[in-house]
Design a protein around this motif. Sequence first.
Motif: not given
Length: 478
Positions: A106-107, A110, A114, A117, A211, A215, A220-221
């Motif tokens: 991920v970025k 984050y 993540v 979640w 989500p 994301f 983000i992913l």
Amino acid sequence: FGSSRSFGLAGSCRPLARPARRSNSFRDSVGIMFATGVSAAARRIGFHAGGAMPRVLTPAAPFRYLGVRVADVAIQGPGFSSAAAGISKQHGVKSLLAWFGTDALVKPGYERLVGWWLMGASGALATMIAIGGYTRLSGSGLSMTDWRIQGRRLPRTEEAWVREFEEYKKYPEYQRLHAGTMELDEFKRIYFVEWFHRMFGRGTGVYFALPLALFGAAGILRKALAVRLTSLLGLGISQAFVGWWMVRSGFDPPEKHTPTLGPKQRPRVSPYRLASHWTAALTLYSGCFWTALHLLRPSPAAAHTTAEAVAAATRCRRLALPAAGLVGLTLLSGPFVAGNDAGRAYNTWPKMIDDWVPPEWLRSVAAPTEHWRRFFEDTAVVQFDHRCLAYSSVLGTLLAAAYAATQPLAPTAAAAVRLLPIVVGGQMALGIATLLLYVPIELGVAHQLGGVAVLTTLMYALHSLRVPAIVLPAAAAA
């Protein structure tokens, strides 16, 4: 990054120019990070041309730039300078960063968002599995005779309830078990259980999908994780169809799906389709939980802080994998016990009534190609297989834990491996109690959820035994 001298790993460090603006390039970001921080770190841990590192823990201080972090990396053993240079030159920056544990999914920044979640999704899936167990054991699973992917409300009038009840009366479960004895109020109870099970599944899907879309849209992913999670979402959607396919088998005469059991069988879903539904559920859970661990726990290089620990983890993992295979087979044999109601027969232990080995199993083994269906349908055979696999799982995990106790493992990995036979043994004890008490609903649900606990502990142990993708020469030689 073309040679080790760019890192200051062999000879003097030559800093790179720092750009005036923030770079979006992963390679540039890492280059700046190493250029600005590695010189001091290299001097601290004693890198020098042709030098040999002492075989003691000498951690590098963490340093940051543009949100990228190299966390306390343990460096030890001779030849690290040449090893790092070789990794950089032969495999490129990505391989070196994978060794350090910064090959992100991920970025940066984050990981916890993540990860938690996905941990929540794992909890929702475990709850879904427990509700499914209660639905089956309470005899509620065949009460709804149709299925819509978008779901439906509960009947709101007495006339609507009566229509649903009349539909239920057309199928074998009512005709063979409840004809003339079930009242509308009892039907409402089992109908609600099945309805809640389905709606909880849809809610879990929404919890995962929304989500994931957000994301993904926000970038983000990373691509690898986005593909993995999208695949899990697709599997989750297909799981809804598999569930209906399973339930639909319960509307047929049971003799159609388990012909070896003869006539006048108790109505139930196909054990083969139940096993498919269970396997898909465990796959979804495993994918979410493993990925959450990857995001929330330290990298292998940070977890195993000595060359000896890396080598010990490698050896222990080789032994743990066969034990994991036995545990997996035990979990997959469970739905054949449940699907054939095998837990409501041979309610003795350690013997099966008067036999250590039931004669049905001996006859099946004597002619396996002729009687192969008995391994999945015969009550005595599937229960004996499940018992033997459970014993093998306990023994396998005990051997793995005993071997790990002799190895210089990292404390977290050692604790995880020690925990595994405790959980597996507890699950076996719970299964024995469930059998002896003739499968009360509470213990049956607990045993099903215990299977998830075993899988959770197994994945935690295997994750703790991960080692860096590229191992130092000293570790490899160990």
